[in-house]
Design a protein around this motif. Structure first.
Motif, PDB file in Angstrom:
ATOM      1  N   ASP A  18       0.797  -1.094  -0.066  1.00 29.44           N
ATOM      2  CA  ASP A  18       0.117   0.047  -0.003  1.00 29.44           C
ATOM      3  C   ASP A  18       0.951   1.498  -0.064  1.00 29.44           C
ATOM      4  OD1 ASP A  18      -2.841   1.320   0.465  1.00 29.44           O
ATOM      5  OD2 ASP A  18      -1.521   2.095   1.988  1.00 29.44           O
ATOM      6  N   GLU A  19       0.807   2.140  -0.913  1.00 30.48           N
ATOM      7  CA  GLU A  19       1.215   3.480  -0.936  1.00 30.48           C
ATOM      8  C   GLU A  19       1.189   4.288   0.181  1.00 30.48           C
ATOM      9  OE1 GLU A  19       1.150   7.608  -3.485  1.00 30.48           O
ATOM     10  OE2 GLU A  19      -0.238   5.795  -4.307  1.00 30.48           O
ATOM     11  N   TYR A  20       0.062   4.340   0.898  1.00 34.34           N
ATOM     12  CA  TYR A  20      -0.065   5.372   2.224  1.00 34.34           C
ATOM     13  C   TYR A  20       0.834   4.499   3.294  1.00 34.34           C
ATOM     14  CZ  TYR A  20      -3.899   7.644  -0.029  1.00 34.34           C
ATOM     15  OH  TYR A  20      -4.758   8.573  -0.936  1.00 34.34           O
ATOM     16  N   SER A  21       0.738   3.375   3.537  1.00 35.14           N
ATOM     17  CA  SER A  21       1.528   2.636   4.294  1.00 35.14           C
ATOM     18  C   SER A  21       2.891   2.742   4.226  1.00 35.14           C
ATOM     19  CB  SER A  21       0.997   1.024   4.336  1.00 35.14           C
ATOM     20  OG  SER A  21      -0.072   1.026   4.737  1.00 35.14           O
ATOM     21  N   ARG A  22       3.397   2.666   3.062  1.00 32.49           N
ATOM     22  CA  ARG A  22       5.199   3.046   2.992  1.00 32.49           C
ATOM     23  C   ARG A  22       5.362   4.282   3.149  1.00 32.49           C
ATOM     24  NH1 ARG A  22       3.653   0.267  -1.947  1.00 32.49           N
ATOM     25  NH2 ARG A  22       3.876   2.117  -3.321  1.00 32.49           N
ATOM     26  N   SER A  23       4.396   5.433   2.893  1.00 31.08           N
ATOM     27  CA  SER A  23       4.600   6.698   2.971  1.00 31.08           C
ATOM     28  C   SER A  23       4.728   6.936   4.560  1.00 31.08           C
ATOM     29  CB  SER A  23       3.557   7.465   2.363  1.00 31.08           C
ATOM     30  OG  SER A  23       3.721   8.927   2.715  1.00 31.08           O
ATOM     31  N   ILE A  24       3.848   6.303   5.099  1.00 37.12           N
ATOM     32  CA  ILE A  24       3.928   6.553   6.655  1.00 37.12           C
ATOM     33  C   ILE A  24       5.167   5.938   7.357  1.00 37.12           C
ATOM     34  CG2 ILE A  24       2.592   5.507   8.891  1.00 37.12           C
ATOM     35  CD1 ILE A  24       0.125   5.915   7.431  1.00 37.12           C
ATOM     36  N   LEU A  25       5.521   4.785   6.712  1.00 37.53           N
ATOM     37  CA  LEU A  25       6.759   4.125   7.168  1.00 37.53           C
ATOM     38  C   LEU A  25       8.239   4.964   6.956  1.00 37.53           C
ATOM     39  CD1 LEU A  25       6.301   0.371   6.529  1.00 37.53           C
ATOM     40  CD2 LEU A  25       6.311   1.455   8.473  1.00 37.53           C
ATOM     41  N   HIS A  26       8.055   5.507   5.747  1.00 32.92           N
ATOM     42  CA  HIS A  26       9.378   6.470   5.371  1.00 32.92           C
ATOM     43  C   HIS A  26       9.029   7.586   6.429  1.00 32.92           C
ATOM     44  CE1 HIS A  26      10.816   4.550   1.931  1.00 32.92           C
ATOM     45  NE2 HIS A  26       9.587   4.315   1.581  1.00 32.92           N
ATOM     46  N   SER A  27       8.106   8.398   6.568  1.00 32.58           N
ATOM     47  CA  SER A  27       7.928   9.540   7.566  1.00 32.58           C
ATOM     48  C   SER A  27       8.236   9.416   8.700  1.00 32.58           C
ATOM     49  CB  SER A  27       6.456  10.154   7.215  1.00 32.58           C
ATOM     50  OG  SER A  27       6.370  11.438   7.932  1.00 32.58           O
ATOM     51  N   THR A  28       7.993   8.113   9.479  1.00 28.97           N
ATOM     52  CA  THR A  28       7.960   7.931  10.902  1.00 28.97           C
ATOM     53  C   THR A  28       9.317   7.270  11.255  1.00 28.97           C
ATOM     54  OG1 THR A  28       6.840   5.687  10.732  1.00 28.97           O
ATOM     55  CG2 THR A  28       5.695   7.942  11.367  1.00 28.97           C
ATOM     56  N   ILE A  29      10.446   6.984  10.434  1.00 28.60           N
ATOM     57  CA  ILE A  29      11.640   6.303  10.776  1.00 28.60           C
ATOM     58  C   ILE A  29      12.277   7.096  11.757  1.00 28.60           C
ATOM     59  CG2 ILE A  29      13.795   5.790   9.817  1.00 28.60           C
ATOM     60  CD1 ILE A  29      12.431   4.441   7.316  1.00 28.60           C
ATOM     61  N   GLU A  37      -0.959  14.655  11.978  1.00 30.91           N
ATOM     62  CA  GLU A  37       0.342  15.213  11.577  1.00 30.91           C
ATOM     63  C   GLU A  37       0.561  14.199  10.192  1.00 30.91           C
ATOM     64  OE1 GLU A  37       4.771  16.192  12.817  1.00 30.91           O
ATOM     65  OE2 GLU A  37       3.608  14.964  13.941  1.00 30.91           O
ATOM     66  N   LEU A  38       0.575  12.880  10.246  1.00 35.48           N
ATOM     67  CA  LEU A  38       0.864  12.120   8.794  1.00 35.48           C
ATOM     68  C   LEU A  38      -0.184  12.299   7.901  1.00 35.48           C
ATOM     69  CD1 LEU A  38       1.552   8.930  10.863  1.00 35.48           C
ATOM     70  CD2 LEU A  38       2.926  10.213   9.041  1.00 35.48           C
ATOM     71  N   SER A  39      -1.672  12.631   8.240  1.00 30.91           N
ATOM     72  CA  SER A  39      -2.482  12.850   7.358  1.00 30.91           C
ATOM     73  C   SER A  39      -2.202  14.173   6.459  1.00 30.91           C
ATOM     74  CB  SER A  39      -4.045  13.060   8.188  1.00 30.91           C
ATOM     75  OG  SER A  39      -5.099  13.413   7.025  1.00 30.91           O
ATOM     76  N   THR A  40      -2.047  15.199   7.341  1.00 27.01           N
ATOM     77  CA  THR A  40      -1.777  16.535   6.559  1.00 27.01           C
ATOM     78  C   THR A  40      -0.522  16.577   5.856  1.00 27.01           C
ATOM     79  OG1 THR A  40      -2.629  17.638   8.494  1.00 27.01           O
ATOM     80  CG2 THR A  40      -1.269  18.838   7.119  1.00 27.01           C
ATOM     81  N   GLU A  41       0.381  16.014   6.333  1.00 20.47           N
ATOM     82  CA  GLU A  41       1.908  15.894   5.760  1.00 20.47           C
ATOM     83  C   GLU A  41       1.969  15.086   4.795  1.00 20.47           C
ATOM     84  OE1 GLU A  41       5.693  13.534   6.963  1.00 20.47           O
ATOM     85  OE2 GLU A  41       5.369  15.209   8.344  1.00 20.47           O
ATOM     86  N   PRO A  45      -6.131  10.999   3.535  1.00 21.90           N
ATOM     87  CA  PRO A  45      -7.411  11.155   4.096  1.00 21.90           C
ATOM     88  C   PRO A  45      -7.389  10.716   5.433  1.00 21.90           C
ATOM     89  CG  PRO A  45      -7.921  10.206   1.998  1.00 21.90           C
ATOM     90  CD  PRO A  45      -6.393  10.001   2.194  1.00 21.90           C
ATOM     91  N   ILE A  46      -7.919  11.320   6.579  1.00 19.10           N
ATOM     92  CA  ILE A  46      -7.774  10.971   7.936  1.00 19.10           C
ATOM     93  C   ILE A  46      -8.086   9.705   8.097  1.00 19.10           C
ATOM     94  CG2 ILE A  46      -9.995  12.203   8.777  1.00 19.10           C
ATOM     95  CD1 ILE A  46      -6.422  12.093  10.806  1.00 19.10           C
ATOM     96  N   SER A  47      -9.367   9.124   7.786  1.00 19.26           N
ATOM     97  CA  SER A  47      -9.795   7.912   8.200  1.00 19.26           C
ATOM     98  C   SER A  47      -8.905   6.899   7.475  1.00 19.26           C
ATOM     99  CB  SER A  47     -11.152   7.598   7.666  1.00 19.26           C
ATOM    100  OG  SER A  47     -11.149   7.852   6.160  1.00 19.26           O
ATOM    101  N   ARG A  51      -6.749   4.046   9.716  1.00 17.97           N
ATOM    102  CA  ARG A  51      -6.728   2.212   9.452  1.00 17.97           C
ATOM    103  C   ARG A  51      -5.473   2.008   8.817  1.00 17.97           C
ATOM    104  NH1 ARG A  51     -10.751   3.506   6.323  1.00 17.97           N
ATOM    105  NH2 ARG A  51      -9.597   3.699   4.286  1.00 17.97           N
ATOM    106  N   ARG A  52      -4.649   2.569   8.250  1.00 18.57           N
ATOM    107  CA  ARG A  52      -3.368   2.220   7.841  1.00 18.57           C
ATOM    108  C   ARG A  52      -2.374   2.179   8.959  1.00 18.57           C
ATOM    109  NH1 ARG A  52      -6.104   1.312   4.078  1.00 18.57           N
ATOM    110  NH2 ARG A  52      -5.645   1.971   2.009  1.00 18.57           N
TER     111      ARG A  52
END
Length: 121
Positions: A18-29, A37-41, A45-47, A51-52
């Motif tokens: 999942d693209e969003y999940s990968r993006s979250i992982l990259h952003s939180t290393i 913050e992750l939703s905005t950055e 979408p917040i929901s 979920r991710r």
């Protein structure tokens, strides 16, 4: 750490697909971040972000680094990637998944665990 459990491998592979999940992982290393913050950055979408993050937690790829309670008694969880990198290989019909831990997170959990054990004695 090499995963041997097929269900655990499937969760990791599904999350990484999942693209969003990968993006979250990259952003939180390097830094823990809230869902908002992750939703905005990352323009998620917040929901979907909620979920991710839940799926990533279930897969063991993120953890709550700390909880902040605001002056309005609103609670915010700050999430951090538990992995620095993931290696996936296909060998002789088997899928191998190896997780390289995010050492910052490992050190924090070891310190926390030591503190908690010390409090009980």
């Amino acid at each position: 750490m090499r995963l041997h459990d097929e269900a655990a491998k499937d969760k990791v592979l599904k999350a990484l697909a999942d693209e969003y999940s990968r993006s979250i992982l990259h952003s939180t290393i390097q830094k823990a971040k809230s869902t908002v913050e992750l939703s905005t950055e990352k323009n998620i979408p917040i929901s979907t972000a909620y979920r991710r993050l839940h799926e990533l937690q279930e897969a063991g790829l993120v953890a709550v680094e700390r909880i902040i309670i605001s002056e309005y008694v609103k609670m915010f969880e700050l999430f951090r990637s538990t992995v620095k990198s993931v290696s996936i290989s296909f060998n002789l019909g088997a899928t191998e998944v190896e997780l390289i831990p995010n050492e910052d997170m490992v050190a924090k959990f070891v310190r926390l665990w030591g503190y908690m054990r010390g409090q009980g004695t």
